[in-house]
Design a protein around this motif. Structure first.
Motif, PDB file in Angstrom:
ATOM      1  N   ASP A 296      37.380  56.813  26.127  1.00 60.15           N
ATOM      2  CA  ASP A 296      37.259  55.386  26.427  1.00 60.15           C
ATOM      3  C   ASP A 296      38.105  55.054  27.646  1.00 60.15           C
ATOM      4  O   ASP A 296      39.299  55.363  27.706  1.00 60.15           O
ATOM      5  CB  ASP A 296      37.724  54.542  25.235  1.00 60.15           C
ATOM      6  CG  ASP A 296      36.763  54.623  24.063  1.00 60.15           C
ATOM      7  OD1 ASP A 296      35.596  54.990  24.308  1.00 60.15           O
ATOM      8  OD2 ASP A 296      37.164  54.327  22.924  1.00 60.15           O
ATOM      9  N   VAL A 297      37.462  54.424  28.635  1.00 63.03           N
ATOM     10  CA  VAL A 297      38.142  54.058  29.888  1.00 63.03           C
ATOM     11  C   VAL A 297      37.996  52.558  30.083  1.00 63.03           C
ATOM     12  O   VAL A 297      36.916  51.998  29.896  1.00 63.03           O
ATOM     13  CB  VAL A 297      37.521  54.806  31.092  1.00 63.03           C
ATOM     14  CG1 VAL A 297      38.197  54.387  32.382  1.00 63.03           C
ATOM     15  CG2 VAL A 297      37.624  56.309  30.893  1.00 63.03           C
ATOM     16  N   GLU A 298      39.082  51.894  30.442  1.00 65.14           N
ATOM     17  CA  GLU A 298      39.011  50.456  30.697  1.00 65.14           C
ATOM     18  C   GLU A 298      38.671  50.213  32.157  1.00 65.14           C
ATOM     19  O   GLU A 298      39.322  50.757  33.058  1.00 65.14           O
ATOM     20  CB  GLU A 298      40.338  49.773  30.347  1.00 65.14           C
ATOM     21  CG  GLU A 298      40.242  48.243  30.448  1.00 65.14           C
ATOM     22  CD  GLU A 298      41.499  47.542  29.957  1.00 65.14           C
ATOM     23  OE1 GLU A 298      41.487  47.007  28.842  1.00 65.14           O
ATOM     24  OE2 GLU A 298      42.497  47.544  30.716  1.00 65.14           O
ATOM     25  N   ARG A 299      37.644  49.425  32.381  1.00 65.40           N
ATOM     26  CA  ARG A 299      37.191  49.085  33.740  1.00 65.40           C
ATOM     27  C   ARG A 299      37.436  47.599  34.013  1.00 65.40           C
ATOM     28  O   ARG A 299      37.497  46.791  33.092  1.00 65.40           O
ATOM     29  CB  ARG A 299      35.703  49.351  33.889  1.00 65.40           C
ATOM     30  CG  ARG A 299      35.225  50.720  33.461  1.00 65.40           C
ATOM     31  CD  ARG A 299      35.575  51.760  34.481  1.00 65.40           C
ATOM     32  NE  ARG A 299      34.802  52.976  34.274  1.00 65.40           N
ATOM     33  CZ  ARG A 299      35.112  54.139  34.794  1.00 65.40           C
ATOM     34  NH1 ARG A 299      36.180  54.260  35.573  1.00 65.40           N
ATOM     35  NH2 ARG A 299      34.363  55.211  34.571  1.00 65.40           N
ATOM     36  N   GLU A 300      37.541  47.271  35.288  1.00 61.10           N
ATOM     37  CA  GLU A 300      37.622  45.873  35.699  1.00 61.10           C
ATOM     38  C   GLU A 300      36.422  45.547  36.572  1.00 61.10           C
ATOM     39  O   GLU A 300      36.061  46.328  37.454  1.00 61.10           O
ATOM     40  CB  GLU A 300      38.913  45.592  36.463  1.00 61.10           C
ATOM     41  CG  GLU A 300      39.061  44.113  36.835  1.00 61.10           C
ATOM     42  CD  GLU A 300      40.375  43.810  37.537  1.00 61.10           C
ATOM     43  OE1 GLU A 300      41.227  43.146  36.939  1.00 61.10           O
ATOM     44  OE2 GLU A 300      40.521  44.258  38.702  1.00 61.10           O
ATOM     45  N   CYS A 301      35.795  44.416  36.319  1.00 60.58           N
ATOM     46  CA  CYS A 301      34.627  43.970  37.094  1.00 60.58           C
ATOM     47  C   CYS A 301      34.949  42.645  37.766  1.00 60.58           C
ATOM     48  O   CYS A 301      35.315  41.668  37.095  1.00 60.58           O
ATOM     49  CB  CYS A 301      33.413  43.826  36.169  1.00 60.58           C
ATOM     50  SG  CYS A 301      31.948  43.165  36.996  1.00 60.58           S
ATOM     51  N   GLU A 302      34.834  42.611  39.092  1.00 60.82           N
ATOM     52  CA  GLU A 302      35.020  41.377  39.863  1.00 60.82           C
ATOM     53  C   GLU A 302      33.651  40.785  40.190  1.00 60.82           C
ATOM     54  O   GLU A 302      32.744  41.512  40.599  1.00 60.82           O
ATOM     55  CB  GLU A 302      35.777  41.655  41.162  1.00 60.82           C
ATOM     56  CG  GLU A 302      37.191  42.139  40.979  1.00 60.82           C
ATOM     57  CD  GLU A 302      37.886  42.354  42.318  1.00 60.82           C
ATOM     58  OE1 GLU A 302      37.536  41.636  43.289  1.00 60.82           O
ATOM     59  OE2 GLU A 302      38.740  43.245  42.399  1.00 60.82           O
ATOM     60  N   VAL A 303      33.532  39.474  40.011  1.00 62.10           N
ATOM     61  CA  VAL A 303      32.268  38.778  40.273  1.00 62.10           C
ATOM     62  C   VAL A 303      32.499  37.743  41.365  1.00 62.10           C
ATOM     63  O   VAL A 303      33.446  36.960  41.300  1.00 62.10           O
ATOM     64  CB  VAL A 303      31.739  38.073  38.997  1.00 62.10           C
ATOM     65  CG1 VAL A 303      30.415  37.379  39.280  1.00 62.10           C
ATOM     66  CG2 VAL A 303      31.592  39.076  37.863  1.00 62.10           C
ATOM     67  N   ASP A 304      31.638  37.748  42.364  1.00 64.90           N
ATOM     68  CA  ASP A 304      31.716  36.774  43.462  1.00 64.90           C
ATOM     69  C   ASP A 304      30.298  36.316  43.773  1.00 64.90           C
ATOM     70  O   ASP A 304      29.443  37.134  44.119  1.00 64.90           O
ATOM     71  CB  ASP A 304      32.374  37.410  44.689  1.00 64.90           C
ATOM     72  CG  ASP A 304      32.739  36.371  45.746  1.00 64.90           C
ATOM     73  OD1 ASP A 304      32.529  35.169  45.497  1.00 64.90           O
ATOM     74  OD2 ASP A 304      33.224  36.766  46.818  1.00 64.90           O
ATOM     75  N   ILE A 305      30.056  35.016  43.630  1.00 68.64           N
ATOM     76  CA  ILE A 305      28.710  34.472  43.798  1.00 68.64           C
ATOM     77  C   ILE A 305      28.767  33.245  44.703  1.00 68.64           C
ATOM     78  O   ILE A 305      29.629  32.381  44.542  1.00 68.64           O
ATOM     79  CB  ILE A 305      28.094  34.056  42.437  1.00 68.64           C
ATOM     80  CG1 ILE A 305      28.086  35.232  41.467  1.00 68.64           C
ATOM     81  CG2 ILE A 305      26.686  33.501  42.620  1.00 68.64           C
ATOM     82  CD1 ILE A 305      27.758  34.838  40.038  1.00 68.64           C
ATOM     83  N   ALA A 306      27.864  33.174  45.661  1.00 70.86           N
ATOM     84  CA  ALA A 306      27.661  31.965  46.461  1.00 70.86           C
ATOM     85  C   ALA A 306      26.214  31.535  46.261  1.00 70.86           C
ATOM     86  O   ALA A 306      25.310  32.377  46.311  1.00 70.86           O
ATOM     87  CB  ALA A 306      27.954  32.230  47.937  1.00 70.86           C
ATOM     88  N   LEU A 307      25.990  30.245  46.027  1.00 69.76           N
ATOM     89  CA  LEU A 307      24.626  29.782  45.764  1.00 69.76           C
ATOM     90  C   LEU A 307      24.467  28.328  46.145  1.00 69.76           C
ATOM     91  O   LEU A 307      25.448  27.582  46.230  1.00 69.76           O
ATOM     92  CB  LEU A 307      24.250  30.001  44.297  1.00 69.76           C
ATOM     93  CG  LEU A 307      24.825  29.061  43.216  1.00 69.76           C
ATOM     94  CD1 LEU A 307      24.136  29.327  41.883  1.00 69.76           C
ATOM     95  CD2 LEU A 307      26.324  29.230  43.043  1.00 69.76           C
TER      96      LEU A 307
END
Length: 700
Positions: A296-307
């Motif tokens: 088990d590996v912990e990941r980080e997800c960054e979200v960037d949205i322009a709309l």
């Protein structure tokens, strides 16, 4: 008998890069121009990943005249020291070993586009020649390959793929030091010639695709400079007559990207949604003995949205993972759409009375209509479906993106700030109106069939339909006023000409909302009679008439009505205009009765003051007379039926102007300027053109 001959000798074992050359489509999708471009993307993406990691600020791409392509960057440079397991230099490992690179462990790249470690080695395997130079540690290193095999080419003034080649016998001799690099200067230069034995003869590098990708990347990595130089002199390209170079650099982010992509006027400002979250992923990990075990590996997800939402109905959503485009979407796009739909459903349900929602529910297409968005996620080791990286497969990303969108969008829709509150109301009305339009179109499509004069139960009562069932030959005249309708009814050919009267000036749909447009009796009647829907549901093949003809008076008010009708067609029935099915009738302005001695007088119609003056001068020169006063038609209702038929409705004599969109961007600007809600630009336009007005032409 044949089964007994099938032994281990019949089995093939492909070593190293042989498998790539044997089945190239498995790695690059195809061996045409698309596959050729995919190879180039692999090399460019390696340079882009360096910039994304914070190393390097410029990338140069050169399309050489001899068919080769070169990619230069100022990143850290490929490692040149010996990799302990293989005993080979880092450069040779990267370009000759499948599934090898610096993007597996996470120590060198926290987020990158190249993950499988096959990009550079696949390009090398499919190249007749590949040269790589690395500036690192004050030295310049070089290595050359043919079909993925390291060696040396016979020296010549210009490098050639068919030059004499000698493979290296000792592996440690492959990487050579060919010069000195300036202190502190690092980078990588890769030049390769695609193998003509692998790629089809018509495979070519697309300059348009290359510039589009470079522009896109410069938006996604602010400050990165990407230069493209085309030296091929290929017909049909900007560099057809001389070498051509373009530079892309944008210091803004994806907000500027959305502004660049947006095709229409805005309903909302550009909104920016950002967030991050962690998730746990079970992945196979190799231990020191080379054995694989799940961990088990912990990941980080960054979200960037322009709309932003616009007044149109087209949807443009570009998605990226670690700046690599995912044109077929994936889990991040699914989460984005889920968050939008969930949030809007709740917001509109909570305000059902305000937006007159009833019991109907909005669907995804209602929310996406008019949306322009750029969605980016960054995470270590994302799971792509295939080497071409067109679909993101990491399941946990869906929930993270959905959560970010739901939180940020709900805050915008509930904002009490005046500007955001106004935009949120306009957006909610647009989404609700899209739902109502979709439902109306579905009901209409279910019950629709061709109506004739004897069968007009679902059509407006004021429609005077034709008898013909032949859509291509039928014509719909949109007539200004009831008085003109009376004359037109007598002048038309009832077999194929239908009439729909409108009362005065219809709604200006450029300013009005979709709800107001659908509620307007005249606009609704036109859409219903044409029978092909409106907006994104419009189906030009379902139109009930082959020609739509606007027949208005030849005065200022008539021109204004024609402009309002054109705005309706352009905004909500654009395919009808693009198909060349919209026309403007051209009624005459004057009727001149020429006196003929001994026989009946001759009637001549003119369509402008200039044409009238030319006619009168011609009659004067010929010594012929005409009756005074000359009749000036103020409106269609002043004509007799036979005059209207002869001049305006009979195909044998009439003049029609076909409406076309030669330049969609110019048309968009014109409609926004002349019919939009912003007064200041229109006032300036009127003032600047006032000197062209002839006051004598104004009816007082």
């Amino acid at each position: 008998m044949a089964a007994s001959n099938y032994t281990a000798r019949n089995l093939s074992v492909l070593e190293g890069l042989e498998a790539v050359r044997k089945r190239p489509g498995m790695y690059i999708g195809s061996t045409d121009s698309r596959g050729l471009m995919h190879c180039l993307w692999e090399i460019i993406d390696n340079s882009v990943d360096e910039a994304l990691a914070g190393f390097g600020q410029s990338i140069n791409i050169i399309l050489h005249k001899d068919g080769s392509v070169e990619v230069q960057d100022d990143g850290r440079g490929i490692p040149t020291d010996i990799e302990p397991r293989t005993g080979l230099s880092g450069v040779e490992v990267v370009f000759t070993k499948l599934h090898a690179g610096g993007k597996f462990g996470g120590g060198s790249y926290n987020a990158s586009g190249g993950l499988h470690g096959v990009g550079a080695s696949v390009v090398n395997a499919l190249s007749a020649r590949l040269d790589v130079q690395v500036d690192r540690g004050g030295k310049t290193y070089q290595m050359s390959f043919r079909h993925g095999i390291p060696g040396t080419f016979a020296s010549s003034r210009t490098p050639k793929p068919d030059a004499e080649f000698t493979p290296f016998s000792a592996p440690n001799d492959a990487l050579q030091i060919v010069g000195k690099a300036k202190r502190g200067v690092t980078g990588t230069r890769v030049r390769y010639w695609a193998d003509p034995q692998i790629f089809t003869p018509d495979a070519k590098f697309s300059y348009e695709d290359l510039t589009a990708r470079a522009r896109q990347t410069s938006f996604l990595i602010p400050g990165l400079r990407i230069a493209i130089r085309d030296e091929r002199r290929m017909p049909g390209t900007p560099g057809e007559f001389e070498s051509h170079e373009e530079v892309f650099q944008h210091d803004g982010g994806i907000s500027e990207f959305v502004d660049f992509l947006a095709p229409d006027s805005s309903v909302t400002d550009i909104w920016r949604f950002t967030g991050r979250d962690t998730f746990t992923e079970t992945v196979p990990v190799l231990d020191s003995n080379g054995n694989s075990k799940l961990q088990d590996v912990e990941r980080e997800c960054e979200v960037d949205i322009a709309l932003r939402w616009g007044i149109g109905y087209e949807t443009k959503v570009n998605t990226f993972v670690n700046i690599i485009a995912t044109p077929k979407g994936g889990s991040h796009l699914a989460g984005f759409e889920q968050g939008l739909l969930k949030t809007f459903r709740k917001h509109l349900a909570d305000n059902a009375r305000k937006y007159k929602m009833g019991n109907d529910k909005i669907e995804k297409d209602d929310v996406l209509a008019g949306l322009t968005a750029v969605l980016t996620v960054r995470l270590a080791e994302p799971q792509f479906e295939g080497q071409t990286k067109e679909i993101l497969g990491t399941p946990a990303v869906r929930a993270i993106v959905s959560k970010v969108v739901s939180r940020e969008l709900a805050a915008k829709l509930k904002s009490t700030a005046r500007a955001e509150k106004t935009q949120a109301n306009a957006l909610s009305e647009k989404v609700a109106a899209e739902m109502k339009s979709r439902i109306s179109a579905r009901v209409h499509k279910e019950t629709q069939r061709r109506k004739t004069a004897l069968e007009t139960s679902s059509m407006p009562a004021k429609l005077v339909d034709c008898r013909s069932n032949d859509v291509e030959k039928s014509e719909l005249f949109i007539v200004e006023g009831d008085s003109a309708l009376g004359t037109a009814r007598l002048a038309r050919s009832s077999a194929y000409q239908a009439l729909l009267p409108i009362r005065g000036k219809i709604l200006n749909v450029q300013k009005a909302s979709l709800t107001d447009m659908l509620a307007n009796a005249e606009c609704a009647a036109i859409i219903q009679v044409i029978g092909a829907g409106s907006g994104r549901t419009f189906d030009v093949g379902a139109a009930r008439y082959g020609k739509i003809i606007m027949m208005t008076d030849a005065d200022v008010d008539g021109a204004h009505i024609r402009t309002l009708l054109l705005t309706l067609f352009y905004r909500y029935m654009k395919p009808l205009v693009e198909a060349g099915k919209v026309y403007a009738a051209v009624p005459p302005l004057h009727r001149v009765e020429i006196v003929n001695r001994g026989k009946a007088n001759e009637m001549v119609y003119t369509y402008s003051e200039r044409e009238l003056n030319q006619l009168l001068k011609k009659l004067e020169d010929e010594g012929r007379s005409y009756k005074e006063p000359i009749q000036r038609y103020k409106g269609l209702g002043e004509m007799d039926a036979d005059q209207l038929a002869e001049t305006t409705m009979d195909p044998r004599h009439r003049l029609l102007r076909r409406v076309r969109i030669e330049d969609a961007e110019a048309a968009e600007r014109a409609f926004s300027l002349l019919m939009g809600s912003e007064v200041a630009p229109r006032k300036e336009f009127i003032i600047n053109g006032a000197h062209q007005l002839d006051q004598s032409q104004i009816d007082m």
